[in-house]
Enzyme design. Sequence first.
Site, PDB file in Angstrom:
ATOM      1  CD  GLU A  85      32.131  41.684  41.059  1.00  0.00           C
ATOM      2  OE1 GLU A  85      33.210  41.307  41.589  1.00  0.00           O
ATOM      3  OE2 GLU A  85      32.094  42.449  40.106  1.00  0.00           O
TER       4      GLU A  85
ATOM      5  CB  THR B 195      32.248  33.606  40.247  1.00  0.00           C
ATOM      6  OG1 THR B 195      33.200  34.546  39.734  1.00  0.00           O
ATOM      7  CG2 THR B 195      30.861  33.987  39.746  1.00  0.00           C
TER       8      THR B 195
ATOM      9  CB  SER C 278      50.104  54.311  55.495  1.00  0.00           C
ATOM     10  OG  SER C 278      49.259  54.782  54.457  1.00  0.00           O
TER      11      SER C 278
ATOM     12  N   GLY D 245      37.979  51.615  49.711  1.00  0.00           N
ATOM     13  CA  GLY D 245      36.544  51.444  49.862  1.00  0.00           C
ATOM     14  C   GLY D 245      35.747  51.601  48.598  1.00  0.00           C
ATOM     15  CB  ALA D 246      36.514  52.912  45.323  1.00  0.00           C
TER      16      ALA D 246
ATOM     17  CG  LEU E 147      38.146  50.717  42.307  1.00  0.00           C
ATOM     18  CD1 LEU E 147      38.631  52.103  41.903  1.00  0.00           C
ATOM     19  CD2 LEU E 147      37.521  50.003  41.102  1.00  0.00           C
ATOM     20  CB  SER E 148      41.358  45.088  44.636  1.00  0.00           C
ATOM     21  OG  SER E 148      40.281  44.248  44.363  1.00  0.00           O
TER      22      SER E 148
ATOM     23  CG  ASP F 244      39.813  41.398  44.947  1.00  0.00           C
ATOM     24  OD1 ASP F 244      39.229  41.236  43.856  1.00  0.00           O
ATOM     25  OD2 ASP F 244      39.231  41.815  45.971  1.00  0.00           O
TER      26      ASP F 244
END
Length: 397
Positions: free
Chosen positions: A39, A41, A73, A135-136, A138-139, A185
């Site tokens: 994380e 890095t 969207s 926003g979780a 998870l990219s 990501d």
Amino acid sequence: MTDPVEHGPGRTAAAFQEVYGAVPAGVWAAPGRINLIGEHTDYNDGFVMPLALPHTTLAAAAPRADGVLRLHSGAVPGSVVELRVAELDPAAVGRAGGDRGGWAAYPAGVVWALKDAGLAVGGLDLHLDSTVPTGAGLSSSAALEVATAAALNELYGLGLDSRSIARLCQRAENAFVGVPCGIMDQTASACCTAGHALFLDTRDLRMRQVPFDPAAEGLRLLVIDTRVRHELGDGAYAQRRASCEAGARALGVRALRDVPYAHLNSVVAELADDPVTLRRVRHVVTEIRRVEEVVECLDAGAVRAIGPLLTAGHASCRDDFEISCPELDLAVEAATAAGALGARMTGGGFGGSAIALVAEAAVERVSTAVDRAFAAAGYRPPRLFPALPSEGARRLL
């Protein structure tokens, strides 16, 4: 959020036709990701180890000859956002969705980054659907960018490989959206393969697909979405990056990746007068080493042995990098107390998700313990689901 099994290219193509009155030229998918270890890095030129989720962003697209970019969207009520490719500029990004972090800035930024790189990109009609929670941690943003880039790459015959797509999508997020993210990501979304975690050297994008099949060992990797939404553009992420860069300058290295783990004691002495920078540096140096140790475990077939490394990584994120939050800490504490082999926050932090490595027989017990802990604390119920190492970006239709 739509379940992945309800989310398919046919539905997205039909939605495109409803919005634009024509059939799309194709539908492309790009996944969200979790980071198993490593994380913060990536922007320190270090190692990371993400894997792709089955949750994806789908992009139905068709080229336009008039230089107009139309964006829609399925997750955002409202009309089509219309821009001109020739006029895309980071300074005017507010037009692409209402604010610098608006959703349409991400696909618009990809078009701008491709054009800015000298690639022949024209207009586009684009409709987006997604099952990646926003926003979780998870990219979801990287999935949106990579799906858009994959569509443009094929529609305009750009000839980009997956590494190039990742770099251009990172540039879009850095320069156009305004988030100083690293490369992990976008690379995970573009390059991961099913049944593997991606061991990535973010300095030169050398990568190796490391087999990772927890189910074969009687294990499950659970994602615990705390439902605490984070915003990486709020300045905290940039502050952490600035601290790392300051630490590298103070230690006379190009990036913190160049600080050997064996020299950590001397680093502690050298930065003793700057405790905040010291903590940031210590996290990065030890986290890079944890990535190497996880790879060693997986190469040896010792999947269970990574559990303590995950938990140690969370402690470092919480105490040294200070990017956790009470809900993430509670998720980790409740999971490990109920028998998880290890657990940690995943993603940029300040909210989002945790992961827990759990024996299959203990999944229900751990899930119940986390639910009860959140209820007792008065938090919103978390969402738990298994992380299945999945495929990276690809065309579906």
